[in-house]
Design a protein around this motif. Structure first.
Motif, PDB file in Angstrom:
ATOM      1  N   LEU A 224      -1.586  -0.364  -1.325  1.00 31.66           N
ATOM      2  CA  LEU A 224      -2.547  -1.380  -0.898  1.00 31.66           C
ATOM      3  C   LEU A 224      -2.183  -2.759  -1.400  1.00 31.66           C
ATOM      4  O   LEU A 224      -2.266  -3.745  -0.662  1.00 31.66           O
ATOM      5  CB  LEU A 224      -3.953  -0.995  -1.375  1.00 31.66           C
ATOM      6  CG  LEU A 224      -5.097  -1.885  -0.876  1.00 31.66           C
ATOM      7  CD1 LEU A 224      -5.150  -1.849   0.651  1.00 31.66           C
ATOM      8  CD2 LEU A 224      -6.426  -1.419  -1.465  1.00 31.66           C
ATOM      9  N   GLU A 225      -1.767  -2.839  -2.667  1.00 31.71           N
ATOM     10  CA  GLU A 225      -1.460  -4.137  -3.259  1.00 31.71           C
ATOM     11  C   GLU A 225      -0.062  -4.627  -2.940  1.00 31.71           C
ATOM     12  O   GLU A 225       0.249  -5.805  -3.132  1.00 31.71           O
ATOM     13  CB  GLU A 225      -1.634  -4.068  -4.785  1.00 31.71           C
ATOM     14  CG  GLU A 225      -3.080  -4.093  -5.247  1.00 31.71           C
ATOM     15  CD  GLU A 225      -3.736  -5.421  -4.935  1.00 31.71           C
ATOM     16  OE1 GLU A 225      -3.408  -6.415  -5.601  1.00 31.71           O
ATOM     17  OE2 GLU A 225      -4.577  -5.473  -4.023  1.00 31.71           O
TER      18      GLU A 225
ATOM     19  N   ARG B 279       0.239  -7.690  -0.611  1.00 33.03           N
ATOM     20  CA  ARG B 279      -0.202  -8.947  -1.230  1.00 33.03           C
ATOM     21  C   ARG B 279       0.833  -9.456  -2.226  1.00 33.03           C
ATOM     22  O   ARG B 279       1.169 -10.650  -2.232  1.00 33.03           O
ATOM     23  CB  ARG B 279      -1.551  -8.733  -1.930  1.00 33.03           C
ATOM     24  CG  ARG B 279      -2.185 -10.017  -2.458  1.00 33.03           C
ATOM     25  CD  ARG B 279      -3.556  -9.728  -3.055  1.00 33.03           C
ATOM     26  NE  ARG B 279      -3.443  -8.909  -4.252  1.00 33.03           N
ATOM     27  CZ  ARG B 279      -3.242  -9.428  -5.477  1.00 33.03           C
ATOM     28  NH1 ARG B 279      -3.115 -10.726  -5.639  1.00 33.03           N
ATOM     29  NH2 ARG B 279      -3.159  -8.633  -6.532  1.00 33.03           N
TER      30      ARG B 279
ATOM     31  N   SER C 137      -4.697 -11.334   3.475  1.00 35.18           N
ATOM     32  CA  SER C 137      -4.273  -9.939   3.545  1.00 35.18           C
ATOM     33  C   SER C 137      -5.459  -8.978   3.550  1.00 35.18           C
ATOM     34  O   SER C 137      -5.515  -8.045   4.349  1.00 35.18           O
ATOM     35  CB  SER C 137      -3.339  -9.623   2.369  1.00 35.18           C
ATOM     36  OG  SER C 137      -2.884  -8.302   2.431  1.00 35.18           O
ATOM     37  N   HIS C 138      -6.434  -9.203   2.659  1.00 38.55           N
ATOM     38  CA  HIS C 138      -7.593  -8.319   2.587  1.00 38.55           C
ATOM     39  C   HIS C 138      -8.607  -8.636   3.686  1.00 38.55           C
ATOM     40  O   HIS C 138      -9.235  -7.731   4.243  1.00 38.55           O
ATOM     41  CB  HIS C 138      -8.265  -8.421   1.217  1.00 38.55           C
ATOM     42  CG  HIS C 138      -7.447  -7.837   0.100  1.00 38.55           C
ATOM     43  ND1 HIS C 138      -6.981  -6.549   0.120  1.00 38.55           N
ATOM     44  CD2 HIS C 138      -7.013  -8.369  -1.081  1.00 38.55           C
ATOM     45  CE1 HIS C 138      -6.300  -6.300  -0.991  1.00 38.55           C
ATOM     46  NE2 HIS C 138      -6.294  -7.394  -1.723  1.00 38.55           N
ATOM     47  N   ARG C 139      -8.781  -9.904   4.007  1.00 38.02           N
ATOM     48  CA  ARG C 139      -9.812 -10.301   4.962  1.00 38.02           C
ATOM     49  C   ARG C 139      -9.487  -9.870   6.388  1.00 38.02           C
ATOM     50  O   ARG C 139     -10.346  -9.348   7.106  1.00 38.02           O
ATOM     51  CB  ARG C 139     -10.014 -11.823   4.911  1.00 38.02           C
ATOM     52  CG  ARG C 139     -11.172 -12.308   5.777  1.00 38.02           C
ATOM     53  CD  ARG C 139     -11.300 -13.817   5.732  1.00 38.02           C
ATOM     54  NE  ARG C 139     -11.413 -14.323   4.358  1.00 38.02           N
ATOM     55  CZ  ARG C 139     -11.526 -15.627   4.058  1.00 38.02           C
ATOM     56  NH1 ARG C 139     -11.498 -16.533   5.030  1.00 38.02           N
ATOM     57  NH2 ARG C 139     -11.630 -15.995   2.811  1.00 38.02           N
TER      58      ARG C 139
ATOM     59  N   SER D  59      -5.609   3.046   2.482  1.00 37.61           N
ATOM     60  CA  SER D  59      -6.892   3.030   1.825  1.00 37.61           C
ATOM     61  C   SER D  59      -7.035   4.123   0.765  1.00 37.61           C
ATOM     62  O   SER D  59      -7.968   4.137  -0.005  1.00 37.61           O
ATOM     63  CB  SER D  59      -8.015   3.191   2.866  1.00 37.61           C
ATOM     64  OG  SER D  59      -7.953   4.479   3.462  1.00 37.61           O
TER      65      SER D  59
END
Length: 408
Positions: free
Chosen positions: A128-129, A132, A271-273, A402
């Motif tokens: 996930l990270e 980013r 990235s998250h949005r 996720s």
């Protein structure tokens, strides 16, 4: 020793990954002078760039699986050492043939930095990270290609083209020292893989059956091919055809890198949005817009620096957005063979780009037309690859991301 999750470790990995752009961008202003000094034509000098990419691609198929077995650090040490020695061979090459050999060996060693830097990020931060962190690494790295042509132009003027490769050797020496003394190993012993050829081929075969892996990789490779077409042809187009001074060429290159830098910042910020796949969609649209505009201007006979640099800035904003996201998308479902996944990803990326760069060199007609058409086609192919292979399979790919992973 540095902590694996420290910002300094990320900075070191970014500096190692920067070996690739430094070895391609720093000598761009010197390419016309190299052709004259070595008594050869533009096509042979451009071949040093394509051959570098070919060597880079081949090396990735080896260093990734080897690092899955022996760890990231020892393979990086060996690769950077070879890069250093090959850079010195390039610096003292008496002929274009020796320079071509040196560039191939330089690429073969230098591949360890970018490939294993990506794999180490995947080791440390999980799926996930990783997107980013890779985005912010790319933002920090943008300083290297921004300054590289200016540094190369200055070295060319004051010390000759050979000094470019001496400086690359010095950079490799500093990185080798930091790598040996301060960087910890990122791959735990329990995650090591077999290097039996059957196991390696099995991993590659498994990856090639993943539609998401193929989609993310081809989208990335198409966009990267447009970037590489510019690297291969821009010095001859801008310096020889349009009469731009080498120093001004370096300034124009800063604008190009500023576009990439802007894209990577947007990629990390949203990235998250927005999520990975919506970011990639926007990136491919910008690549198609920038590349198509450059091609249309060249077809219309508009030959001016702004008609090349302006559209390519738009193209590079798109590249900056999609590059880290496609890397993370290709690697995220495969934590058990991140090195092999990074290797195959890089091999396909570099191989396709090397072919495009070779075509630009061989078909160069003295104007910007060939380069512009190649960049336009690359932007369109990036968009088509996303729409046909990634978009309809975004949900499964995101679902994999996720899931939390143990050990991260």
């Amino acid at each position: 020793m540095l902590k694996l999750t420290s910002p300094t470790t990320v900075a070191v990995l970014a500096a190692l990954t920067a070996l690739g752009p430094l070895a391609t961008d720093m000598y761009l202003p010197a390419m016309p002078a190299m052709a004259e000094a070595l008594n050869t034509g533009p096509d042979q000098v451009q071949l040093t760039l394509s051959l570098y990419m070919a060597g880079f691609a081949m090396a990735q198929l080896l260093c990734g699986p080897l690092s899955d077995r022996f760890g990231r650090k020892p393979i990086m040490v060996g690769g950077i050492t070879l890069f250093l020695l090959a850079s010195l061979l390039c610096a003292f090459a008496p002929s274009i043939e020796v320079l071509l050999i040196g560039r191939f060996l330089q690429a073969f060693g230098g591949a360890a930095g970018p490939v294993l830097g990506r794999a180490a990020v995947r080791d440390i931060y999980g799926p996930l990270e990783a997107g980013r962190i890779l985005s912010y690494m790319a933002s920090a790295m943008a300083l290297a290609p921004a300054l590289a042509p200016l540094v190369g132009a200055g070295l060319l003027v004051f010390f000759g083209w050979e000094s470019v490769f001496v400086v690359l050797a010095l950079y490799a020496g500093v990185m080798l020292l930091i790598l040996s003394l301060a960087l910890p190993e990122s791959l735990p012993l329990e995650h090591r893989q077999s290097i039996h050829p059957g196991a390696i081929l099995s991993n590659f075969r498994m990856l090639l059956t993943q539609r998401a892996f193929i989609g993310y990789t081809l989208t990335n490779a198409a966009a990267f091919s447009g970037l590489f077409a510019y690297l291969s042809g821009s010095s001859f187009v801008l310096i020889e055809f349009l009469g731009v001074a080498p120093f001004h060429y370096g300034l124009f290159f800063i604008l190009i890198v500023a576009g990439f830098f802007t894209g990577t910042l947007l990629s990390g910020r949203y990235s998250h949005r927005l999520g990975r796949d919506r970011l990639i969609q926007r990136g491919t649209l910008l690549c198609a817009l920038g590349g198509g505009s450059m091609a249309a201007l060249a077809i219309a006979g508009v030959f001016a620096p702004w008609a090349v640099v302006g559209p390519h800035v738009i193209f590079m904003i798109g590249v900056g957005i999609l590059m880290p996201q496609t890397m993370a998308g290709a690697l995220s479902p495969n934590p058990h063979c991140a090195g092999a996944a990074s290797s195959l990803f890089g091999f396909l990326q570099m191989s396709i780009a090397a072919v495009v760069g070779g075509v630009v060199g061989q078909l160069h007609d003295g104007t910007s037309l060939t380069m512009a058409l190649a960049i336009g086609a690359s932007g369109l192919l990036a968009l088509v690859s996303y729409l046909s292979l990634v978009r309809h399979h975004a949900a499964p790919a995101q679902a994999v991301d996720s899931k939390p992973e143990s050990g991260h």
